[in-house]
Scaffold this active site. Sequence first.
Site, mmCIF file in Angstrom:
data_model
loop_
_atom_site.group_PDB
_atom_site.id
_atom_site.type_symbol
_atom_site.label_atom_id
_atom_site.label_comp_id
_atom_site.label_asym_id
_atom_site.label_seq_id
_atom_site.Cartn_x
_atom_site.Cartn_y
_atom_site.Cartn_z
ATOM 1 N N LYS A 63 35.308 44.384 41.273
ATOM 2 C CA LYS A 63 35.348 44.429 39.812
ATOM 3 C C LYS A 63 34.046 45.035 39.291
ATOM 4 O O LYS A 63 32.962 44.719 39.795
ATOM 5 C CB LYS A 63 35.538 43.003 39.268
ATOM 6 C CG LYS A 63 35.836 42.940 37.769
ATOM 7 C CD LYS A 63 36.088 41.493 37.320
ATOM 8 C CE LYS A 63 36.389 41.384 35.837
ATOM 9 N NZ LYS A 63 36.611 39.989 35.404
ATOM 10 N N SER B 65 40.598 39.565 32.375
ATOM 11 C CA SER B 65 39.942 40.849 32.363
ATOM 12 C C SER B 65 40.007 41.598 33.691
ATOM 13 O O SER B 65 39.828 42.807 33.726
ATOM 14 C CB SER B 65 38.474 40.653 31.994
ATOM 15 O OG SER B 65 37.808 39.876 32.980
ATOM 16 N N SER C 52 40.201 35.001 34.003
ATOM 17 C CA SER C 52 40.222 36.432 34.330
ATOM 18 C C SER C 52 40.511 36.762 35.787
ATOM 19 O O SER C 52 40.717 37.934 36.121
ATOM 20 C CB SER C 52 38.905 37.079 33.914
ATOM 21 O OG SER C 52 38.855 37.213 32.510
#
Lengths: 502, 507
Positions: A85, A160, A184
């Site tokens: 990420k 996210s 997330s």
Amino acid sequence: MAPVMDSDLVRQSAATLSAAMQAGEVTSVQVTEACLARIEEVDDKVHAFLHVDRETALATAADIDTRRAAGAELGPLAGIPLALKDVFTMRGVPTTCGSRILADWRPPYDSTVVERLRAAGVVILGKTNMDEFAMGSSTEHSGYGPTHNPWDLERIPGGSGGGSSAALAAFEAPLAMGTDTGGSIRQPAAVTGTVGVKPTYGGVSRYGLVALASSLDQAGPCARTVLDAALLHEVIAGHDPRDSTSIDAPVPDVVAAARSGDVRGMRIGLVRELGGEGYQQGVRQRFDEAVAILTDLGADVVEVSCPNFEYALGAYYLILPAEASSNLARFDGMRYGLRAGDDGDASVEEVMSRTREAGFGAEVKRRIMLGTYSLSSGYYDAYYGQAQKVRTLIARDFAAAFEQVDVLVSPTTPTTAFRLGEKLDDPLAMYLNDIATIPVNLAGNCAMSVPVGLSPEDGLPVGLQIMAPALGDDRLYRVGSALEAALVDRWGHVLTEEVPAL
Amino acid sequence: MSGSTAITRMPFDQALQSFEPVLGLETHVELGTASKMFCGCATEFGGAPNTQVCPTCLGLPGSLPVVNAVAVESTIRMGLALHCDIASWCRFARKNYFYPDMPKDYQISQYDEPLCFDGYLDVVVATDDGPREFRVEIERVHMEEDTGKLTHAGGDTGRIHGADYSLVDYNRAGIPLIEIVTKPIVGAGSLAPLVARAYVTELRDLMRALGVSDVRMDQGSLRCDVNVSLAPAGEPWGTRSETKNVNSLRSVERAVRFEIERQAAVLTDGERVVQETRHFHEDTGETTPGRSKEHAEDYRYFPEPDLVPVAPSEDWIEQLRSTLPEVPSARRARLRDEWGISDLEMQTLVNAEALELVEATIAAGVDQGAARKWWTGEFTRVANEQGVALEDLRVTPAHIARVEALITDGSLTDKLARSVFEGVLAGEGDVDQVIAERGLVVVGDDSTLMSAIEQALADQPDVAEKIRGGKVQAAGAIVGAVMKATKGQADAAKVRTLLLAHLGVEE
């Protein structure tokens, strides 16, 4: 096992690939090349990656192969590709956090997570898309365009960490790293039919994780199987003196728990407040079926009440913006990242203001304003102060529940993946996506989302959330792997095998 | 800059007739730890810009702070020396505001949970009626991190607004600071400027004794903000001004005095004192307005979520308490008794910033009277003339010891000694080098002196006659002539003895 075919490489689990590498049936370079080729092939449609570092990935893979050939002792994830990420710093590699304000920033240092991944020989393929500074549940708030859900490209991959979950579901990588501030990791896992774990707060170092809300943020593993998640969890977890909030205690043996998959005699609590009204019919149906499986496997399932959970969302949207407003203050155009409007006449305040105006997206600005307000003199007690009290009450609800049961379960999300754009103009509807995942972050304990099938009405994945007390991460893996084994037994494969061809 | 525009002032004594001054002092001290407050970077002063930095003190995204345990220990020791309570549990807080010298645009500080609180420091000021003791109450002692250092280039303001560009050095960012805040100091009346100065002096000496900081005001490791307000006699306190950048002991005293005189004039004119920060100017001794605090900045303090609470154990606190060094006031009392001097004489040494130098000079073998005389007399005068600190003069205790030894064995007179020091202070070398260079030796051999005496008697036969006749006091004229002839390098007493013996006159 049978030799792994090249064409299948990208669909294999990390554990399978690891065994094949150790058996000399496949090399890390082959697996890495297969992933890179898959990214090349499908990422135009999925847009899981913001940055692919092909050369470094292949060099790492080659190095692992060389060491393995020389008889070096390597960990189980050595040579396995991973999608990172874009919120973790990695020396010299762009780290944008999905924001235009960090468009060209290349950090001069590695996050602890990256350091540990490197030490374990994990091959980092690149950086994945995310909602800007991890604010969102759909990746639509990325400054670089949304990611698409491989199950249906018109739908959101969650957020996210939608880039990481989509990379798994699109077979671009067998492993991914996420961060979970209010869901997330778990919500993207749920809507893509993958596995995601938010470890106990302090279980994984936050050093080098660009902060959204420091008291809530937690890095964790994402994978297509529970065992893979456990293998990654083991690599990244453990005390780090550079993070004062890191727990100085042994990491629970999550890999052993994932291999055991035994829930006989475990007490499992259904959270009354997380289900029922507001939850999609198909989500409830698959959840109920999964709970029935757990009962069949010998678990003792009871209903428990956590009455203060209904205040969690409100408290969360006071605490998170407050911390975020402070954490994001440093993006002022003075030292790194975007600088806007420095025309030689503008004052330093004007340049800061223009930079933040140009560099931040609407959702980030909204939360900075909310947070600034809730910390303001005269409002602090009524907002931030009250929210902290709610937080204490939620922690007490968990503590009381864990007196009665070993783990709690709920649907991970109220609905399956919604359509891109559907909730973009309705922040409250977007926030409600995280209603079941937020309490865990507020209390600091741990949780996992595991896929439990496709919702009958839309054919999209449904996730079940398992919640355990702080430092009880191994319990997540026991329950998750038991459920996964029973479902794989029923389906004949893991759920992601049903992702339509891209 | 409005440094020298006419600011109306009321004469100090007159101001004190109508108003009671209320003081508050906030002192920032850079701790002398080897590493910064929240990272491992070096703290050494004077490094090339931005060479003592890392992701944490640069506030890079993703970086995290870790508390420096030595800084916590130093703060607790400071708190104990100030008779404070030590919090058993306290947190850091974020103070949020945007400024380019702050890497994170928030400062990690402490807010409503300081590590040390409710203490006091007794200070002594000299008055016409003898020394008077004041107890200055301490509100809190807390930890925080320093900011970077801005240098503004171009423009003529020296401030960020109007500069062409500004340079930032983050070497200072993250250096551990402790902030010591007094409670309002009331009742000092006309002694207020002296009390303020005595407080900062005492604080500085205390920290030096504790070894927690080098407390160099000239290098900014001790910085003082002076808050002053005036209350008309018997009425509530007025609005205060906050004077920043008061960076010498003398300036502390002057700033308080100036603000009293300025505010008294403002209030007497029927106007109101503006709540603002003001800047002190060493050259004029005046303060000028800075940022107005009418629109009070909202720092949006909240507990720092990246750090865990500080919770010093009672055992640790007691252990630190038991190892506190002698405090300056106790040390002064001890030295006063050892040297057999009066309170007033001790106060003179303290006021002259000469205590340590005198102590070192005595340790070098000099008599206490001589040591005090040199430092508080000649050298203080020179230091004041040059506008430097006594300790920054070129003369050392060893120099004084050498000169005193030469006086004792008759090689130097007091007058010659002054000339030696003049050379030493001017950088001409050490004592013996100056004596050699300047040819400063006592003309000691009797034959040289005798021929000078005979010459003088021949030049002034009438005086010689008077002396022979028993007018011994007339000898001064001959001695003076001899001293003149030997360019002052003779011992006048010896000349006198030789003269009288030569003339066969008894004293």
